[in-house]
Design an enzyme around this catalytic site. Structure first.
Site, PDB file in Angstrom:
ATOM      1  N   CYS A  79      24.209  70.211   2.713  1.00 22.52           N
ATOM      2  CA  CYS A  79      22.905  69.559   2.595  1.00 22.52           C
ATOM      3  C   CYS A  79      22.266  69.387   3.969  1.00 22.52           C
ATOM      4  O   CYS A  79      21.072  69.596   4.146  1.00 22.52           O
ATOM      5  CB  CYS A  79      23.061  68.209   1.902  1.00 22.52           C
ATOM      6  SG  CYS A  79      21.505  67.323   1.641  1.00 22.52           S
ATOM      7  N   CYS A 111      26.305  62.862  -4.216  1.00 24.38           N
ATOM      8  CA  CYS A 111      25.085  62.262  -4.756  1.00 24.38           C
ATOM      9  C   CYS A 111      24.669  62.838  -6.094  1.00 24.38           C
ATOM     10  O   CYS A 111      24.033  62.151  -6.890  1.00 24.38           O
ATOM     11  CB  CYS A 111      23.948  62.371  -3.741  1.00 24.38           C
ATOM     12  SG  CYS A 111      23.350  64.061  -3.473  1.00 24.38           S
TER      13      CYS A 111
END
Length: 374
Positions: free
Chosen positions: A109, A208
Site C-alpha cells: 500500500c 484494513c
C-alpha cells in the site's frame, strides 16, 4: 546533513483517522507549512465494514479524520482510490497467497497507493510533499539528495514498510513523527492537548480490508476450498488441509495433524507448494536458512555497486541480522552471517547501513542451512 524540510511547503497530509496521522498533520501545520488533509477511501463499500473495525478505511475513520482536520484548521477532502487499491493491494494479496507466498499488504500500500497513486496526484495538483504518520526520518545531505533512516525511537520505527520508496518518492515524503523519542502515551497526550478527539482511539493492527481479522476465511471465500495433503519431509502424508493458502512458513498452530512426530516435538510449516497443493511440515531446526534470493529490488537512492555488508530486517516487527548482499542480474543474493529461522517467500527483506535504509526486495526463495555436524 539535516532533517527535511527546511522551507514552507504545500503539503498533502494523508489522514487515516488515527492518532499518528492527525498529530503528524498538526505538526506540519504548526511548522508553517500550507497543509491540506486528505482521507483515502480504499473500499468501494466501506459501509460493509463492522463498527469499530481496527483498520484504516472505515466510514468512522473518514469522519474522525475530518474532525481532526477541522480542529487543526486545514482544508480536508476524501479521495476515492478504491479501484486502484483493489487492483494493486487486495488482488495482489490474494494472488500471492494463492502462489504459496506470504505478502505484506501494508508495504504494498505504501509503494502503490500512498507514495505512487497519491503522490502522483498530489504533484499534479501542485503540492510539494505528502505527509504521513509513519515513524521514520528523511534526511537531506549537503548535495541535496535524501536518505531514509530509522525513526529516533526504535520501538516505534516503521522504516521497514517504507523500504519500497525510491529516490523520487523520498524527495516528496514528510514524516513529522520520525524524530519523536516519546512513548505512544505521550503522542496521545499531545493529541489531547491539541483537542484532537482521536487521542484515545486504538491503534490499527488488522489488515484494513479484512475487518474481522480472519485472513484464512477471507482467502477461502475468494479462492474456495482446495483439499490437499500435509506431508512430512520424507513425503509421507500425515494429514490434509482445505487450502494451502491458509498456511505460512514457520506456522505451528492450526496444523491439525493427527499423527504425532516421532520425537514428540512440535512441527512447523516448512514449505507450501501450490503446484501439487501440498504443505510440508517438519521440526523447527528445518526452518533455518542461511541464504535467500530476492526479486524486484527497490533502492532508496543509488543501487549498491558490488557486494556489501549490511544488516537486514525480514519482517515488520522483527529484529536485525547481519548479511552480505549483492545484486546479480537484477536479483538480490543475500547470505546470512548466522542462520535465521522462518523466512517466508513473498515477504520483504529490507537492507540497512546503520540507520540508513538502503533498499528492499521481495523474497523469492531460500536456501536451507546445512545442519551442524555433531
Amino acid at each position: 546533513m539535516t532533517d527535511t524540510p527546511q522551507r514552507p511547503l504545500r503539503v498533502l497530509a494523508a489522514m487515516s483517522g488515527g492518532v499518528d496521522s492527525a498529530v503528524a498533520a498538526a505538526r506540519a501545520a504548526e511548522a508553517g507549512h500550507d497543509v491540506t488533509g486528505v482521507h483515502l477511501a480504499l473500499s468501494a463499500n466501506p459501509q460493509s465494514f463492522r463498527t469499530g473495525a481496527r483498520g484504516c478505511c472505515t466510514i468512522e475513520d473518514s469522519r474522525d479524520a475530518r474532525r481532526a482536520a477541522d480542529v487543526i484548521g486545514i482544508p480536508f477532502y476524501v479521495w476515492d482510490l478504491a479501484e486502484r487499491f483493489r487492483e494493486d493491494v487486495v488482488e495482489d494479496f490474494i494472488a500471492e497467497y494463492e502462489a504459496g507466498r506470504t505478502p505484506n499488504p501494508c508495504l504494498r500500500c505504501n509503494e502503490k497507493i500512498k507514495f505512487a497513486a497519491l503522490l502522483d496526484k498530489a504533484l499534479a495538483l501542485g503540492f510539494d510533499a505528502v505527509c504521513t504518520g509513519h515513524y521514520a526520518k528523511v534526511v537531506m545531505l549537503d548535495d541535496g539528495t535524501r536518505e531514509l533512516h530509522r525513526a529516533s525511537d526504535m520501538a516505534k520505527d516503521q522504516s521497514y514498510v517504507l523500504g519500497v520508496l525510491d529516490e523520487k518518492q523520498l524527495a516528496h515524503a514528510m514524516f513529522p513523527l520520525g524524530d519523536t523519542v516519546t512513548t505512544k502515551d505521550e503522542i496521545r497526550a499531545e493529541a489531547e492537548r491539541r483537542g484532537l478527539a482521536v487521542a484515545k482511539k486504538p491503534d490499527s493492527h488488522d489488515i484494513c480490508f479484512i475487518a474481522d481479522g480472519d485472513t484464512q476465511g477471507f482467502l477461502a471465500q475468494r479462492l474456495g476450498k482446495a483439499e490437499g495433503d500435509i506431508v512430512d519431509e520424507s513425503g509421507t502424508t500425515i494429514g490434509t488441509h482445505e487450502g494451502a493458502y491458509g498456511f505460512t512458513i514457520g506456522q505451528r498452530k492450526g496444523l491439525r495433524i493427527g499423527t504425532p512426530a516421532a520425537d514428540g516435538k512440535p512441527r512447523y510449516v516448512l514449505d507450501i507448494s501450490p503446484v501439487d497443493n501440498t504443505v510440508t511440515v517438519g521440526p523447527a531446526s528445518s526452518l533455518d536458512v542461511d541464504a535467500l534470493t530476492a526479486v524486484k529490488p527497490r533502492w532508496c537512492g543509488t543501487a549498491p555497486d558490488g557486494p556489501g555488508t549490511y544488516t537486514a530486517q525480514l519482517r515488520a516487527h522483527g529484529g536485525e541480522t547481519e548479511v552480505t548482499a549483492e545484486l546479480v542480474e537484477g536479483e538480490l543474493r543475500v547470505r546470512f552471517t548466522e542462520p535465521v529461522r522462518g523466512v517466508a517467500p513473498g515477504q520483504a527483506i529490507v537492507l540497512y547501513d546503520g540507520t540508513r535504509v538502503v533498499g528492499s526486495a521481495t523474497i523469492a526463495s531460500t536456501t536451507r542451512a546445512t545442519p551442524a555436524v555433531a
